[in-house]
Design a protein around this motif. Structure first.
Motif, PDB file in Angstrom:
ATOM      1  N   ASP A  18     -20.242  20.815 102.495  1.00 35.92           N
ATOM      2  CA  ASP A  18     -19.154  21.748 102.229  1.00 35.92           C
ATOM      3  C   ASP A  18     -19.857  22.741 101.359  1.00 35.92           C
ATOM      4  O   ASP A  18     -19.706  23.892 101.449  1.00 35.92           O
ATOM      5  N   GLN A  22     -20.738  26.398 102.296  1.00 35.79           N
ATOM      6  CA  GLN A  22     -20.257  27.791 101.812  1.00 35.79           C
ATOM      7  C   GLN A  22     -21.431  28.687 101.182  1.00 35.79           C
ATOM      8  O   GLN A  22     -21.189  29.912 100.932  1.00 35.79           O
ATOM      9  N   HIS A 123     -18.689  29.912 110.765  1.00 39.19           N
ATOM     10  CA  HIS A 123     -18.009  29.013 109.991  1.00 39.19           C
ATOM     11  C   HIS A 123     -16.487  29.013 109.849  1.00 39.19           C
ATOM     12  O   HIS A 123     -16.147  30.182 110.121  1.00 39.19           O
ATOM     13  N   THR A 125     -14.498  29.552 107.605  1.00 39.66           N
ATOM     14  CA  THR A 125     -14.123  30.288 106.816  1.00 39.66           C
ATOM     15  C   THR A 125     -14.364  31.891 107.176  1.00 39.66           C
ATOM     16  O   THR A 125     -13.636  32.470 106.735  1.00 39.66           O
ATOM     17  N   ASN A 211     -15.263  36.201 101.190  1.00 41.45           N
ATOM     18  CA  ASN A 211     -15.428  34.960 101.677  1.00 41.45           C
ATOM     19  C   ASN A 211     -16.584  34.282 100.669  1.00 41.45           C
ATOM     20  O   ASN A 211     -17.761  34.339 101.140  1.00 41.45           O
ATOM     21  N   LEU A 213     -17.775  31.095  97.551  1.00 40.60           N
ATOM     22  CA  LEU A 213     -17.208  29.738  96.909  1.00 40.60           C
ATOM     23  C   LEU A 213     -16.474  30.152  95.931  1.00 40.60           C
ATOM     24  O   LEU A 213     -16.423  31.036  95.281  1.00 40.60           O
ATOM     25  N   GLY A 238     -13.527  30.793 101.600  1.00 41.71           N
ATOM     26  CA  GLY A 238     -14.373  29.958 100.934  1.00 41.71           C
ATOM     27  C   GLY A 238     -13.895  28.913 100.277  1.00 41.71           C
ATOM     28  O   GLY A 238     -14.478  28.345  99.206  1.00 41.71           O
ATOM     29  N   TRP A 265     -10.422  24.225 105.300  1.00 45.20           N
ATOM     30  CA  TRP A 265     -10.581  25.544 104.676  1.00 45.20           C
ATOM     31  C   TRP A 265      -9.286  26.390 104.803  1.00 45.20           C
ATOM     32  O   TRP A 265      -8.601  26.167 105.746  1.00 45.20           O
TER      33      TRP A 265
END
Ligand SMILES: C[S@@+](CC[C@H](N)C(=O)[O-])C[C@H]1O[C@@H](n2cnc3c(N)ncnc32)[C@H](O)[C@@H]1O
Length: 274
Positions: A18, A22, A123, A125, A211, A213, A238, A265
Motif C-alpha cells: 500500500d 502510494q 491506481h 486512488t 492524491n 500519502l 491517497g 481507498w
C-alpha cells in the motif's frame, strides 16, 4: 534501470505494498526466498533519480530493509505489455500511450506515458481522484493538481474545459512526464507544470486535487485549504477508507461534501463552510 527492493515479513506484504502504491510505483513483484519462507522481497521501481530513491526510503522509514539493484532495461519494462486502458466512466478513458485503441466518437481518451514518473494512472486512488474531480470540472474552471505524477488529472481537467491548470510535483521526472503528456494530449497551452512547493503557490483555484500519502496531506493541509477558492472544492485521495479522519481534521474548518471508496481507498471532496 534500478529496482527498488523492500524485504518484508510475509504478514506485512499488503501494508508495505500500500505504501509503495502510494509512492506511485507501476508494478510490484513478490519474490520469496527458498530459505526464508517468512520473508518476501517486493521488487519495484521508484524512478532512477537519486532524489526519488531518497524520498521513497524516507516514506518507508526504517521498518523494512531496502536495497537498490541495477537491472536490465528490457526486464524492467515487461509491465508495459500488461498495461490496459482504464475507463473512468463511459465517456472517459486513460490509455497507455504506446498502445493503439479506437474508441467510439465522443469518448475522451487521455494517453499517458509515465516516463520517469511514478504510476501509469491506473491506481484506485487515481481513478477515485479522476471521478471526484470530474464532478467539479467545466469550462473556465481553474485547477491545481498537487502531486501531479504523470499529469493524468491535470490533463483530464484541461480536456474537459479547464481554462488554466497548474500542476506541481516534488519530483522533476513527474513534471517532465506531465509536460510531455500535456503535449501528447494537445493541451500544453493550458497546463503549467513545475516543482514549485505548495507553500510558494499564490492565488486560489476552483478545484484543487491532491492524491498523496496521508502524512504529506496533513503537512500540506494549510496550503491546500488556502489554495482552494471560497466557492471551490478540494479533492484529496491517497487515504485509506477506514483511516483518514486525521487528514480531514487537519483541513478543518473545511467540510466533507462527498466520500468515494474503492478497494479500501478513499477520495474525499471538501468545501469551505458556507
Ligand atoms: C500517488 S502519486 C499521484 C500521481 C497522480 N496525481 C495520480 O493521481 O496518478 C503522488 C505524487 O505526489 C508527489 N508528491 C509527494 N509529496 C509531494 C509534495 N509535498 N508536494 C508535491 N508533490 C508531492 C509524488 O512525487 C508523486 O508523484
Amino acid at each position: 534501470m534500478r529496482a527498488f527492493v523492500v524485504t518484508v515479513g510475509s504478514d506485512e506484504v499488503e501494508l508495505a505494498s500500500d505504501v509503495l502504491w502510494q509512492l506511485g510505483v507501476r508494478a510490484i513483484e513478490e519474490r520469496r526466498q527458498p530459505g526464508a519462507l517468512d520473508l518476501v522481497e517486493l521488487w519495484t521501481a521508484v524512478g532512477d533519480e537519486p532524489d526519488a530513491t531518497v524520498r521513497a526510503k524516507q516514506r518507508l522509514g526504517d521498518r523494512w530493509p531496502i536495497r537498490v539493484v541495477d537491472v536490465a532495461d528490457d526486464s524492467a519494462d515487461t509491465w508495459r505489455e500488461f498495461a490496459r486502458p482504464m475507463w473512468v466512466d463511459d465517456g472517459l478513458v486513460v490509455v497507455p500511450a504506446w498502445q493503439d485503441h479506437v474508441f467510439d466518437e465522443g469518448v475522451v481518451a487521455i494517453a499517458i506515458e509515465p516516463g520517469g514518473a511514478f504510476g501509469l494512472g491506473d491506481h484506485p486512488t487515481t481513478l477515485l481522484s479522476l471521478r471526484a474531480a470530474r464532478r467539479h470540472l467545466g469550462v473556465g474552471r481553474t485547477v491545481l493538481d498537487v502531486g501531479c505524477g504523470t499529469g493524468v488529472i491535470a490533463i483530464m481537467a484541461a480536456k474537459l474545459g479547464g481554462s488554466s491548470v497548474r500542476a506541481v510535483d516534488v519530483a522533476s521526472a513527474a513534471v517532465e512526464a506531465t509536460s510531455d503528456n500535456a503535449i501528447r494530449n494537445g493541451v500544453a497551452d493550458r497546463i503549467v507544470a513545475d516543482t514549485t512547493p505548495a507553500a510558494d503557490l499564490d492565488g486560489t483555484h476552483h478545484l484543487v486535487v491532491a492524491n498523496i500519502l496521508a502524512p504529506t496531506l496533513v503537512e500540506l493541509a494549510d496550503d491546500l485549504r488556502r489554495l482552494t477558492a471560497p466557492d471551490g472544492r478540494l479533492v484529496i485521495s491517497g487515504i485509506l477508507a477506514d483511516r483518514h479522519d486525521h487528514v480531514v481534521a487537519a483541513l478543518a474548518p473545511m467540510v466533507v461534501e462527498h466520500t468515494d471508496v474503492l478497494d479500501g481507498w478513499a477520495a474525499v471532496t471538501l468545501g469551505h463552510p458556507r
